[in-house]
Write an enzyme that holds these catalytic residues in place. Structure first.
Site, PDB file in Angstrom:
ATOM      1  N   SER A 174      31.998  71.428  69.044  1.00  0.00           N
ATOM      2  CA  SER A 174      31.316  70.683  68.273  1.00  0.00           C
ATOM      3  C   SER A 174      30.027  70.489  68.154  1.00  0.00           C
ATOM      4  CB  SER A 174      31.870  69.113  68.830  1.00  0.00           C
ATOM      5  OG  SER A 174      33.260  69.119  68.470  1.00  0.00           O
ATOM      6  N   LYS A 190      25.810  59.866  68.025  1.00  0.00           N
ATOM      7  CA  LYS A 190      26.783  60.423  67.563  1.00  0.00           C
ATOM      8  C   LYS A 190      27.961  59.239  67.655  1.00  0.00           C
ATOM      9  CE  LYS A 190      30.490  64.157  68.041  1.00  0.00           C
ATOM     10  NZ  LYS A 190      30.836  65.416  68.545  1.00  0.00           N
ATOM     11  N   SER A 224      32.593  68.428  65.637  1.00  0.00           N
ATOM     12  CA  SER A 224      32.610  67.046  65.274  1.00  0.00           C
ATOM     13  C   SER A 224      31.297  66.449  65.205  1.00  0.00           C
ATOM     14  CB  SER A 224      33.374  66.171  66.310  1.00  0.00           C
ATOM     15  OG  SER A 224      32.826  66.291  67.588  1.00  0.00           O
TER      16      SER A 224
END
Length: 494
Positions: A194, A95, A170
């Protein structure tokens, strides 16, 4: 002669079989040398070339020749009897909020575009030690702010089930990549859902672990940062559990991390007859829900009853509006600490999205007494949740308040006729687990008539991560949403 030198149709079939494997079966195939690391890398590179342009899930991808050379090194290690771990030779994309040595960590911000990390984040270093080959990064919203993965560096990530829709965030890039078989398993992080919202939006699994389960950082605020946590995502609960065991455990650089992983070791199979589950729903009407969403999740309660669980509605003895105010103070205070220097410089401030500037300005207006009161509010919330766990073994509620929406929309301005007063109010449903520091896992529960996925959060008491995984595993064996309902792009390819 390798299998990829066979006739093209057989080679294509093998590559499709490789990417269709869950992470653990893929790991075993590599370890037993039924598949070479080169074959696996070739299969994933082809999958990425074919589908990543549709969704823009993976960014900062390394050159294919470098990745194949690294895969060959992994094969030579296996030939010598040297197996690094269960992720040996498996492609992995970190990520883009987490540092991965040698790769850019842009955080979706023009301020950091192209900035190459000189070290690994703690959880990333453990994945590296387990043998993974880092192929690039997964896309995020700017600084991870908001559950919509768009930014001015790489653009917008589309949903795996309809690229014109939002992938969530996210960890939106990670979830979309998983669903389209661009990665076997994925890491993420979770402050405001997220790991849960994008999992729900893309019909995969995402676990927010107990606070401290996965060491966070390195970070300058060792003792203050207690909202966000790293965690795993996967197409199966077993894969999520395997990655969690890799990420978890004490670290000297993270003094608040939970020690050891012994309580994560155990079978996922378990009898749930008589298990008590509390259904939080929309918190007694407090949370607006897009039409059809609550009904879809309520229908999934029958799955848990089919497992032998006793499910009944419940509510915490706590004002949800007080919880929201508590959330705003904690988040704004932390974001202001991170981004205040950028906001103070007019040139860099102009490059921040308006929501980031709003968070900073709100946080700078807080005083010490505000933060202290919010800490008391958070402690009271934890006690209210613990009271529920005296009666129930698990709590359930939806993973989001809307279905995936138009990817051109930055955030929903209203839900069911109720205006959203902040850019993240539409994700209020996830803050309870975050503020309580408890494990929460989004499991797929089906689709609306338009084919948009949704998930349900399974929440357990603090440190009961294995129990949450076990209930999610039982639900997975019953429903098989991931296996039976792949994205239309993959079905069309077949």
């Amino acid at each position: 002669m390798t299998r990829f030198e066979a006739p093209l149709s057989r080679a294509v079939s093998l590559r499709q079989e490789i990417v269709a494997l869950d992470a653990l079966p893929l790991s075993e195939a590599i370890r037993s040398r039924q598949l070479s690391c080169r074959e696996v890398m070739l299969a994933y590179l082809e999958q990425i070339e074919r589908y990543n342009p549709e969704v823009n899930a993976l960014v900062s991808l390394r050159p294919a020749e470098d990745l194949l050379a690294e895969a060959d090194d992994r094969d030579r290690q296996l030939a010598r009897g040297h197996w690094l771990g269960w992720m040996h030779g498996m492609p992995q994309a970190v990520k883009d909020l987490a540092a991965c040595k040698g790769l850019p960590t842009s955080m979706g911000s023009p301020l950091f575009a192209g900035q190459v990390a000189r070290h690994d984040a703690i959880a990333v270093s453990r994945v590296r030690e387990a043998g993974a080959v880092f192929i690039g990064k997964s896309n995020v919203p700017e600084f991870g702010l908001g559950s919509q993965s768009y930014n001015n560096v790489f653009g917008t990530t589309g949903n795996a089930y309809d690229p014109t829709l939002c992938a969530g965030g996210s960890s939106g890039g990670a979830a979309a990549a998983l669903a389209l078989r661009l990665l076997p398993v994925a890491d993420g992080s979770d402050m405001m859902g997220s790991l849960r919202n994008p999992a729900a939006f893309n019909n995969v699994y995402g676990l927010r672990p107990s606070q401290g389960r996965v060491p966070f950082g390195p970070t300058p605020e060792l003792f203050v940062q207690q909202l966000a946590t790293e965690g795993p995502m996967g197409r199966s609960v077993a894969d999520v559990a395997a990655l969690l065991r890799t990420q978890a455990g004490a670290h000297r650089a993270a003094p608040l991390a939970l020690a050891g992983t012994a309580d994560l070791i155990g079978p996922l199979q378990r009898d749930f007859a008589g298990t008590r589950i509390g259904w939080l729903g929309d918190l007694g009407g407090h949370l607006p829900m897009e039409p059809g969403l609550l009904g879809l999740c309520e229908g999934a309660l029958e799955d848990f009853r089919a497992l032998g669980c006793e499910v009944e509605p419940c509510l915490p003895a706590y004002d949800p509006e007080r919880l929201w105010r508590c959330w705003l103070v904690h988040r704004q205070w932390l974001v202001a600490g991170l981004l205040a220097p950028a906001c103070a410089d007019p040139a860099s401030r102009a490059q921040l999205k308006p929501e980031a500037v709003w968070e900073v300005e709100s946080g700078l207006g807080l005083g010490a007494a505000d933060v202290y009161r919010a800490s008391v509010d958070r402690s009271d919330w934890y006690r209210a949740v613990e009271q529920l766990f005296e009666r129930y073994d698990f709590l359930l509620l939806p993973s989001a308040q809307v279905f995936p929406f138009d990817a051109r929309l930055h955030w929903p301005r209203a839900i069911a006729g109720r205006d959203m007063d902040t850019y993240h109010r539409w994700m209020e449903v996830v803050i309870g687990a975050t503020l309580a520091g408890i494990p929460a896992m989004s499991v797929p529960v089906g689709f609306n008539p338009s084919g948009q996925p949704m998930g349900l959060q399974i929440m357990g008491p603090a440190q009961a991560d294995l129990a949450v995984l076990q209930l999610a595993h039982a639900h997975e064996q019953l429903t098989q949403w991931v296996r039976n309902c792949p994205p239309p792009l993959l079905r069309d390819a077949r």
